[in-house]
Design an enzyme around this catalytic site. Structure first.
Site, mmCIF file in Angstrom:
data_model
loop_
_atom_site.group_PDB
_atom_site.id
_atom_site.type_symbol
_atom_site.label_atom_id
_atom_site.label_comp_id
_atom_site.label_asym_id
_atom_site.label_seq_id
_atom_site.Cartn_x
_atom_site.Cartn_y
_atom_site.Cartn_z
ATOM 1 N N CYS A 140 0.839 -1.191 0.000
ATOM 2 C CA CYS A 140 0.000 0.000 0.000
ATOM 3 C C CYS A 140 0.880 1.250 0.000
ATOM 4 O O CYS A 140 2.100 1.177 0.174
ATOM 5 C CB CYS A 140 -0.911 0.013 1.225
ATOM 6 S SG CYS A 140 -0.006 0.207 2.780
ATOM 7 N N HIS A 170 6.326 -5.927 7.354
ATOM 8 C CA HIS A 170 6.432 -7.369 7.595
ATOM 9 C C HIS A 170 6.683 -8.089 6.271
ATOM 10 O O HIS A 170 5.810 -8.781 5.720
ATOM 11 C CB HIS A 170 5.151 -7.898 8.254
ATOM 12 C CG HIS A 170 4.932 -7.370 9.628
ATOM 13 N ND1 HIS A 170 5.945 -7.238 10.544
ATOM 14 C CD2 HIS A 170 3.808 -6.938 10.252
ATOM 15 C CE1 HIS A 170 5.466 -6.763 11.672
ATOM 16 N NE2 HIS A 170 4.179 -6.548 11.522
ATOM 17 N N CYS A 182 2.415 5.439 9.104
ATOM 18 C CA CYS A 182 1.418 5.642 8.047
ATOM 19 C C CYS A 182 0.459 6.762 8.461
ATOM 20 O O CYS A 182 -0.018 6.794 9.602
ATOM 21 C CB CYS A 182 0.642 4.344 7.832
ATOM 22 S SG CYS A 182 -0.797 4.523 6.750
ATOM 23 N N GLU A 201 0.696 -1.893 15.678
ATOM 24 C CA GLU A 201 -0.234 -0.783 15.506
ATOM 25 C C GLU A 201 -1.200 -0.688 16.678
ATOM 26 O O GLU A 201 -1.494 0.401 17.180
ATOM 27 C CB GLU A 201 -1.019 -0.949 14.200
ATOM 28 C CG GLU A 201 -1.996 0.189 13.943
ATOM 29 C CD GLU A 201 -2.882 -0.037 12.747
ATOM 30 O OE1 GLU A 201 -4.021 0.472 12.757
ATOM 31 O OE2 GLU A 201 -2.446 -0.719 11.796
ATOM 32 N N THR A 240 -6.047 -0.624 11.213
ATOM 33 C CA THR A 240 -6.246 -0.232 9.810
ATOM 34 C C THR A 240 -6.157 -1.383 8.818
ATOM 35 O O THR A 240 -6.567 -1.237 7.669
ATOM 36 C CB THR A 240 -5.205 0.834 9.398
ATOM 37 O OG1 THR A 240 -3.892 0.274 9.485
ATOM 38 C CG2 THR A 240 -5.307 2.058 10.277
ATOM 39 N N CYS A 281 -7.810 0.668 6.081
ATOM 40 C CA CYS A 281 -7.075 1.230 4.956
ATOM 41 C C CYS A 281 -7.774 0.935 3.634
ATOM 42 O O CYS A 281 -8.166 -0.206 3.369
ATOM 43 C CB CYS A 281 -5.662 0.639 4.964
ATOM 44 S SG CYS A 281 -4.677 1.031 3.517
#
Length: 251
Positions: free
Chosen positions: A21, A50, A105, A135, A173, A203
């Site tokens: 992304c 990752h 992000c 996250e 996300t 996301c």
């Protein structure tokens, strides 16, 4: 079904869109630029993404990946990964006089800001996400006194909060859109006055890729998800296919 049991492949169809992304590409670019401009070693808290291939290539060029900042020498350069960090991590970086480069992000930052806002307004915050994910740890660190993690509908049923009429929810996300919808529905049943984030936290790139898997499932007999076991998006994508049709293959 194992790879050796696959039928002879007659046609390979690639999902579109696919790959990293924009937030991950941005984080990788930040490390690339740091390598061009700054002396090594450069430290990165957690893996920048990752993906074993990306991480190993950076290691060969002088990047050192660490789990926590106590592994970083005082005064060194450290990059925060795309998954974000808690205020406690930022404070430790300040105390160690680290040169910080933040590759978080922007969508993750948005979720952090929402957590701060909800906490200031006196809400109990329900965070939908995976326990132990970087996250989630970062987001919960913004308001640990009033944030509750749920991973399933069962978690929602067991959940108790101080004021059921003062509840808001946020999401990690990179979750499965379908699974998250089930949990959100359960939250709305239990807390009819629950407040949602102003915009969807999942996301858009994750959603687009999950939709691509669903479309692909109508065209093929088997879907291979290329990734690493540590990637939480990977099971989310695998869960996007119609379960009766396609067997899940080993990673």
């Amino acid at each position: 079904m194992g790879l050796k049991q696959l039928p002879k492949l007659r046609r390979v169809v690639l999902a579109a869109p696919r790959g990293f992304c924009a937030g991950v590409v941005r984080a990788i670019d930040i490390v690339e630029q740091a390598l061009q401009l700054l002396p090594t070693p450069i430290y990165v808290r957690k893996e920048i993404v990752h993906n074993r291939f990306v991480v190993e290539q950076f290691r060969k060029r002088g990047v050192i990946f660490v789990n926590e900042l106590d592994e970083v020498p005082d005064g060194a350069t450290v990059i925060f990964s795309a998954h974000g960090v808690s205020p406690a991590v930022r404070e430790m970086a300040r105390r160690k006089n680290l040169r910080v480069i933040d590759a978080t992000c922007p969508l993750v930052t948005k979720v952090h800001l929402e957590a701060i806002r909800f906490a200031k307004e006196g809400y109990s915050i329900i965070l939908i996400g995976h326990a132990g994910h970087e996250e989630v740890e970062g987001t919960m660190g913004e308001a640990p006194h009033c944030t509750y993690l749920v991973q399933s509908v069962d978690d929602v049923e067991r959940l108790e909060v101080p004021d059921p009429n003062r509840v808001a929810y946020l999401t990690q996300t990179t979750l499965s859109v379908d699974d998250t919808a089930e949990i959100v529905a359960a939250l709305k049943r239990k807390f009819p006055n629950i407040v949602a984030p102003r915009t969807d936290d999942i996301c858009y790139a994750t959603q687009n890729r999950q939709n691509a898997v669903k479309l692909l499932a109508k065209q093929v007999d088997v879907i291979l998800v290329i990734g690493f076991a540590k990637q939480f998006q990977q099971p989310a994508f695998a869960g996007s296919r119609p379960r009766p049709r396609l067997p899940r293959l080993p990673h």
